[in-house]
Design a protein around this motif. Sequence first.
Motif, PDB file in Angstrom:
ATOM      1  N   SER A 249       0.824  -1.208   0.000  1.00  0.00           N
ATOM      2  CA  SER A 249       0.000   0.000   0.000  1.00  0.00           C
ATOM      3  C   SER A 249       0.858   1.257   0.000  1.00  0.00           C
ATOM      4  CB  SER A 249      -0.914   0.016   1.234  1.00  0.00           C
ATOM      5  OG  SER A 249      -0.161   0.213   2.424  1.00  0.00           O
ATOM      6  N   ILE A 250       2.093   1.138   0.479  1.00  0.00           N
ATOM      7  CA  ILE A 250       2.962   2.309   0.593  1.00  0.00           C
ATOM      8  C   ILE A 250       3.713   2.568  -0.702  1.00  0.00           C
ATOM      9  CG2 ILE A 250       5.008   3.222   1.778  1.00  0.00           C
ATOM     10  CD1 ILE A 250       4.040   1.910   4.298  1.00  0.00           C
ATOM     11  N   CYS A 251       4.244   1.531  -1.298  1.00  0.00           N
ATOM     12  CA  CYS A 251       5.018   1.728  -2.535  1.00  0.00           C
ATOM     13  C   CYS A 251       4.720   0.587  -3.511  1.00  0.00           C
ATOM     14  CB  CYS A 251       6.514   1.794  -2.227  1.00  0.00           C
ATOM     15  SG  CYS A 251       7.056   0.534  -1.055  1.00  0.00           S
ATOM     16  N   PRO A 252       3.549   0.584  -4.087  1.00  0.00           N
ATOM     17  CA  PRO A 252       3.142  -0.533  -4.941  1.00  0.00           C
ATOM     18  C   PRO A 252       3.903  -0.646  -6.252  1.00  0.00           C
ATOM     19  CG  PRO A 252       1.532   1.246  -5.071  1.00  0.00           C
ATOM     20  CD  PRO A 252       2.512   1.630  -3.990  1.00  0.00           C
ATOM     21  N   ASP A 253       4.620   0.396  -6.656  1.00  0.00           N
ATOM     22  CA  ASP A 253       5.285   0.378  -7.963  1.00  0.00           C
ATOM     23  C   ASP A 253       6.745  -0.046  -7.894  1.00  0.00           C
ATOM     24  OD1 ASP A 253       3.025   1.287  -9.391  1.00  0.00           O
ATOM     25  OD2 ASP A 253       3.410   3.329  -8.713  1.00  0.00           O
ATOM     26  N   ASP A 254       7.276  -0.259  -6.702  1.00  0.00           N
ATOM     27  CA  ASP A 254       8.704  -0.525  -6.545  1.00  0.00           C
ATOM     28  C   ASP A 254       8.878  -1.774  -5.686  1.00  0.00           C
ATOM     29  OD1 ASP A 254      11.408  -0.564  -5.811  1.00  0.00           O
ATOM     30  OD2 ASP A 254      11.582   1.606  -5.996  1.00  0.00           O
ATOM     31  N   GLU A 255       9.235  -2.872  -6.322  1.00  0.00           N
ATOM     32  CA  GLU A 255       9.353  -4.147  -5.611  1.00  0.00           C
ATOM     33  C   GLU A 255      10.452  -4.090  -4.549  1.00  0.00           C
ATOM     34  OE1 GLU A 255       8.082  -7.920  -4.682  1.00  0.00           O
ATOM     35  OE2 GLU A 255       7.195  -6.485  -6.094  1.00  0.00           O
ATOM     36  N   ARG A 256      11.536  -3.414  -4.861  1.00  0.00           N
ATOM     37  CA  ARG A 256      12.628  -3.338  -3.888  1.00  0.00           C
ATOM     38  C   ARG A 256      12.207  -2.531  -2.666  1.00  0.00           C
ATOM     39  NH1 ARG A 256      18.489  -1.727  -6.032  1.00  0.00           N
ATOM     40  NH2 ARG A 256      18.090  -3.709  -7.081  1.00  0.00           N
ATOM     41  N   GLU A 257      11.551  -1.394  -2.891  1.00  0.00           N
ATOM     42  CA  GLU A 257      11.087  -0.580  -1.775  1.00  0.00           C
ATOM     43  C   GLU A 257      10.020  -1.312  -0.968  1.00  0.00           C
ATOM     44  OE1 GLU A 257      11.475   2.752  -0.234  1.00  0.00           O
ATOM     45  OE2 GLU A 257      13.380   1.972  -0.945  1.00  0.00           O
ATOM     46  N   THR A 258       9.172  -2.061  -1.665  1.00  0.00           N
ATOM     47  CA  THR A 258       8.160  -2.845  -0.956  1.00  0.00           C
ATOM     48  C   THR A 258       8.826  -3.821   0.003  1.00  0.00           C
ATOM     49  OG1 THR A 258       6.563  -2.665  -2.767  1.00  0.00           O
ATOM     50  CG2 THR A 258       6.257  -4.487  -1.227  1.00  0.00           C
ATOM     51  N   ALA A 259       9.909  -4.446  -0.441  1.00  0.00           N
ATOM     52  CA  ALA A 259      10.622  -5.399   0.406  1.00  0.00           C
ATOM     53  C   ALA A 259      11.212  -4.709   1.635  1.00  0.00           C
ATOM     54  CB  ALA A 259      11.725  -6.092  -0.394  1.00  0.00           C
ATOM     55  N   VAL A 260      11.711  -3.484   1.452  1.00  0.00           N
ATOM     56  CA  VAL A 260      12.300  -2.743   2.580  1.00  0.00           C
ATOM     57  C   VAL A 260      11.215  -2.375   3.583  1.00  0.00           C
ATOM     58  CG1 VAL A 260      13.535  -0.646   3.252  1.00  0.00           C
ATOM     59  CG2 VAL A 260      14.208  -1.879   1.182  1.00  0.00           C
ATOM     60  N   TRP A 261      10.074  -1.889   3.092  1.00  0.00           N
ATOM     61  CA  TRP A 261       8.975  -1.531   3.991  1.00  0.00           C
ATOM     62  C   TRP A 261       8.374  -2.782   4.646  1.00  0.00           C
ATOM     63  CZ3 TRP A 261       7.819   3.015   5.967  1.00  0.00           C
ATOM     64  CH2 TRP A 261       8.246   4.174   5.313  1.00  0.00           C
ATOM     65  N   ASP A 262       8.380  -3.882   3.931  1.00  0.00           N
ATOM     66  CA  ASP A 262       7.932  -5.154   4.500  1.00  0.00           C
ATOM     67  C   ASP A 262       8.762  -5.487   5.738  1.00  0.00           C
ATOM     68  OD1 ASP A 262       7.236  -7.790   5.024  1.00  0.00           O
ATOM     69  OD2 ASP A 262       8.245  -8.604   3.260  1.00  0.00           O
TER      70      ASP A 262
END
Length: 463
Positions: A249-262
């Motif tokens: 929900s925070i960064c749906p367009d960036d898989e790498r950023e999604t992993a960091v927020w995860d």
Amino acid sequence: MFSTAVSTAKARIMPNMKEKNDLVLAMDPRALRALALIESSGAEAWLVGGCVRDALIGRTPHDFDIASSAPWKRTAQLFRAHGMRVIETGARHGSICAVVDGLPVEITSYRIDGVYGDRRRPDSIAPADDIESDLARRDFTMNATAFHPQRGLIDPFSGRRDMERDAIRCVGDASARFEEDPLRIMRALRFASQLGFSLDEAAEAAAARYAFLVRTVARERVYSELVKLLEGPDAGETLRLYSRIAASSICPDDERETAVWDRAMRDAACAVAALPPDAALRFAAIAACRDDDACAHAALQNLKAPRRVRERVRKLLEGARRFESAHPTRRETWFAVHGLDGDTDLARDVLALREALAASEQCAEQARRFIAIIEEMKRDRIPFKRSDLAVSGSDLAVEGIARGADMGPALERLLIASGTGRAPNERAALLALARDLSWAQAPRSSENLKKRSKTVDTHESHQ
């Protein structure tokens, strides 16, 4: 005046539900009045959705929805004829809102939804013949029940059973439900946080599969659901279980950023659970684990969070670092709070954040010690900001001590002296000190206040 107290409605359970013979649900009598009014016109009507769900799990319903066999225009005319305000904002989809003695009640005609072309609302709707067909279009089984004080409970998708096992299960195919409206993914997490429920296996798998579609949803709507998630009593456990989905929900367009927020969400889960239900404070805990203020700010901007929320998160993160470099003495505590514009409430939140994120009991105890010092200083009437001083700019002007551009520096020097304990916060003492001090140069930032305060110390030591 019709009573607004919550009343109970005793009902017969529909025989195919295999439930107990009687059911008592607490419902606002104004909602029951709306139900009765619709049925007085010859139409059929049921209480549906969240109000039935909440009543079944023992919560007090606040939002009331009614599904009716009557066309919305006829329903609107009926309520207006009885002197009630009607709002037609959802008329395109067969919904109106009737205000019954101050209670908004949303009333929707039985309907079947068409394709969700914009992944938000159906492109078309068609009238439904009965309540069961209307319930079939809803998102989760716990929201697909209907109640009537005489006819009982209709539960065609076993929503009550799912509620009894604390499960969030989609009506029909979970993938289809989330694909047609991806915001339902965030709603599922919000319900998990608010109710302490878990997604069933099919819902969790589908939510993970289609989480990337959250990027197609208006960011304001995603932010609204994220706030409700973070404010829920089970927010910590929800983030622990579904961090990857929530991160989308925070960064749906960036898989790498999604992993960091995860990872940040999983790391912050315990801290979130320990903090009060304050969305900004809990987001700050996640951002602290993300350990990149710029990315946190960018994420909030992307979610179109209000400026006041973005600013508060920024101050919480900066404040946490400020206290990290301080020692729990009165002097250093005062300078740390002064660096937060003297806002002791913000300082308490900062320290609550530090305590929740503490890597050791020693760090947690230090945060608690800072809070105790702040409370002690407040009891001693130590000023943290200029408005706390026992003198004002008017006092200095009347006494001829400072005017114009000198006023701010004069008050700031008095604040430093009194705040760090070198002068009592009393009018006479502060005016006397003000007459003796030179205002030639003012402190220009909170970073050099400690240096400037030494000037006050040196001056006083010669008096």
